[in-house]
Design an enzyme around this catalytic site. Structure first.
Site, PDB file in Angstrom:
ATOM      1  NE  ARG A  55       7.747   9.323  19.998  1.00  0.00           N
ATOM      2  CZ  ARG A  55       9.316   9.150  20.821  1.00  0.00           C
ATOM      3  NH1 ARG A  55      10.129   8.354  19.973  1.00  0.00           N
ATOM      4  NH2 ARG A  55       9.796   9.476  22.050  1.00  0.00           N
ATOM      5  CE1 TYR A 107      -1.617  14.693  -3.526  1.00  0.00           C
ATOM      6  CE2 TYR A 107      -0.396  14.066  -2.466  1.00  0.00           C
ATOM      7  CZ  TYR A 107      -1.616  14.629  -2.382  1.00  0.00           C
ATOM      8  OH  TYR A 107      -2.278  14.965  -1.279  1.00  0.00           O
ATOM      9  CG  ASP A 179       3.724   7.159  -4.819  1.00  0.00           C
ATOM     10  OD1 ASP A 179       3.210   6.593  -4.456  1.00  0.00           O
ATOM     11  OD2 ASP A 179       3.524   8.854  -4.356  1.00  0.00           O
ATOM     12  CE  LYS A 204      -4.546   9.629  -1.600  1.00  0.00           C
ATOM     13  NZ  LYS A 204      -3.753   9.528  -0.664  1.00  0.00           N
TER      14      LYS A 204
HETATM   15  O1  P1T Z   1      -2.152  11.853   1.321  1.00  0.00           O
HETATM   16  P1  P1T Z   1      -1.234  11.090   2.300  1.00  0.00           P
HETATM   17  O2  P1T Z   1      -0.776  10.537   2.189  1.00  0.00           O
HETATM   18  O3  P1T Z   1       0.074  12.457   3.252  1.00  0.00           O
HETATM   19  O4  P1T Z   1      -0.101  10.766   0.455  1.00  0.00           O
HETATM   20  C1  P1T Z   1       0.112  12.038  -0.419  1.00  0.00           C
HETATM   21  C2  P1T Z   1       0.188  11.110  -1.297  1.00  0.00           C
HETATM   22  C3  P1T Z   1       1.596  10.513  -1.854  1.00  0.00           C
HETATM   23  N1  P1T Z   1       1.395   9.694  -2.885  1.00  0.00           N
HETATM   24  C4  P1T Z   1       0.776  10.073  -4.158  1.00  0.00           C
HETATM   25  C5  P1T Z   1       0.917   9.160  -5.265  1.00  0.00           C
HETATM   26  C6  P1T Z   1      -0.644  10.208  -3.409  1.00  0.00           C
HETATM   27  O5  P1T Z   1      -1.599  10.625  -4.729  1.00  0.00           O
HETATM   28  C7  P1T Z   1      -0.240  11.024  -2.562  1.00  0.00           C
HETATM   29  C8  P1T Z   1      -1.883  11.544  -1.532  1.00  0.00           C
HETATM   30  N2  P1T Z   1      -2.803  12.301  -2.793  1.00  0.00           N
HETATM   31  C9  P1T Z   1      -3.940  13.221  -3.076  1.00  0.00           C
HETATM   32  C10 P1T Z   1      -4.661  12.988  -1.708  1.00  0.00           C
HETATM   33  C11 P1T Z   1      -4.357  12.800  -4.012  1.00  0.00           C
HETATM   34  O6  P1T Z   1      -6.389  12.905  -3.963  1.00  0.00           O
HETATM   35  O7  P1T Z   1      -4.125  12.366  -4.949  1.00  0.00           O
END
Ligand code: P1T
Length: 386
Positions: A55, A107, A179, A204
């Site tokens: 961890r 988001y 972000d 992503k």
């Molecule tokens: O899903 P996760 O890995 O927890 O990430 C969240 C997140 C953070 N910032 C942005 C700009 C994002 O687009 C996302 C997650 N977005 C999607 C799942 C979506 O389809 O827009």
């Protein structure tokens, strides 16, 4: 000098393939091993080879952290179990009463984390238009300690001038978090423009293949890094070694994938702009797009995400997303396969009724790396169903 510092002069694509990923000294393995061991032997108490417990630190995770930090031009990188886990660790830097300014397009999950998890604990927040800098300065709340911005935003792809917002925020004692999920460090490096912390959903473009959920933070300040290192371990939202390996493998091809995402997005935009059923196309390259100038100033290219509204409103939008054959109807983005979704009822449903609510007629595309002609034809035939 550390390995990453020695390699800082290498090009982006070279660092993506090699930094943090030297052949394993024990075996010569060219690919970073997936170290599953949860614990590491000590010669005497506290006498170890840099790892104690998985961890707190893991060799596969270290490889990923070193590599992505280098791509973001950061001294420090931290991998997390998801993008939202990474975001949650940033918010832990605040003290009760500190205000968060959130761009008014973001988001839905980020909005939910700030407004539904942190606000009830005593962290006020406001939604602001970060493209209107005069209004931002005029209405700046004195208790602001953090400005949270996406650029391009999800889902309207608005672009925010990072350098100018960072200067405004820093003069007023606030940190700036960018972000960088949509742009990726291949297209934009926010720390070099004055941001304090870069956030990623590694799920992503970094991972790039829709097969791993992950998050990442990159930053330069040593004190902030110590605090993030502490909460990464103390709160424990760390990724599994196999997940780190998958993101690291994705990152190796980030540059070539992004080039293709961008050129395919351009082909799709060219078709949508002239289509009679389409009302408005959102893509940072378009000269009338909000933030086009900021995008042209701070991005290498304009990305693989495209949104558009339909003249026929909600019904037309739902018809289009139902009828594509190559674009899969699904949440998420940034992978090799093209996806289509309806933000109002899917990724941004949690923002309904808030200042971040998105238009009903909006469709969002994550343009993949397939043949551009097939993608354009697929959208055209879906639009014909309206
Ligand atoms: O899903 P996760 O890995 O927890 O990430 C969240 C997140 C953070 N910032 C942005 C700009 C994002 O687009 C996302 C997650 N977005 C999607 C799942 C979506 O389809 O827009």
């Amino acid at each position: 000098m550390g390995e990453a510092e020695q390699q800082a002069g290498w090009g982006f694509e070279t660092r993506a393939v090699h930094t943090g990923q030297a052949p394993d000294p024990a075996s010569g393995a060219v690919v970073t091993p997936i170290t599953l061991s949860t614990t590491f032997a000590q010669d005497g108490v506290g006498n170890h080879q840099g790892y104690e417990y998985s961890r707190s630190g893991n060799p596969t995770r270290s490889a990923l952290e070193t590599c992505v930090a280098s791509l973001e031009l950061a001294r420090h990188g931290f991998a997390f179990a998801s993008g939202l886990a990474a975001e949650d660790n940033v918010l832990r830097l605040l003290s009760q009463g500190d205000r968060i300014l959130l761009g008014n397009d973001a988001y839905g999950g980020t909005f939910r984390l700030i407004s539904k998890v942190w606000a009830p604990l005593g962290f006020p927040w406001s939604a602001v238009d970060l493209t209107d800098l005069d209004a931002l300065v005029a209405s700046w709340p004195d208790d602001t300690r953090l400005v949270w911005l996406e650029t391009p935003t999800n889902p309207l792809l608005t672009c925010i001038d990072i350098e100018t917002v960072a200067a405004i925020a820093h003069e007023r004692g606030a940190l700036v978090v960018v972000d960088n999920t949509f742009a990726t460090p291949f297209l934009q490096q926010p720390l070099a423009l004055g941001a304090d912390i870069v956030v990623h959903s590694a799920t992503k473009y970094l991972g790039g293949h829709s097969d791993v959920v992950g998050g990442f933070l990159a930053l330069n300040d040593d004190d902030l890094a110590d605090r993030i290192r502490f909460t990464q371990n103390a709160a424990g939202a760390v990724p599994a070694p196999f997940d780190c390996y998958l993101v690291l493998r994705g990152v190796k091809t980030l540059g070539v994938r992004m080039e293709r995402h961008c050129s395919n997005a351009r082909a799709v935009v060219d078709m949508l702009v002239g289509h009679p059923a389409v009302d408005r196309v959102f893509y940072p390259q378009l000269p009338d797009h909000p933030g086009h100038r900021a995008a042209a100033k701070q991005m290498r290219d304009f990305g693989g995400m495209v949104s558009f509204t339909l003249r026929g409103g909600l019904d037309a939008a739902l018809t289009v997303v139902r009828h594509t054959q190559i674009f899969t109807l699904a949440e998420s983005l940034g992978a090799v396969e093209s996806l289509i979704e309806h933000p109002g009822q899917m990724t941004h449903a949690s923002a309904a009724g808030s200042p971040l609510q998105v238009p009903d007629a909006l469709v969002r595309l994550s343009v993949g790396i397939e043949s551009a002609t097939d993608l354009v034809a697929d959208l055209q035939q879906a639009l014909d169903h309206i």
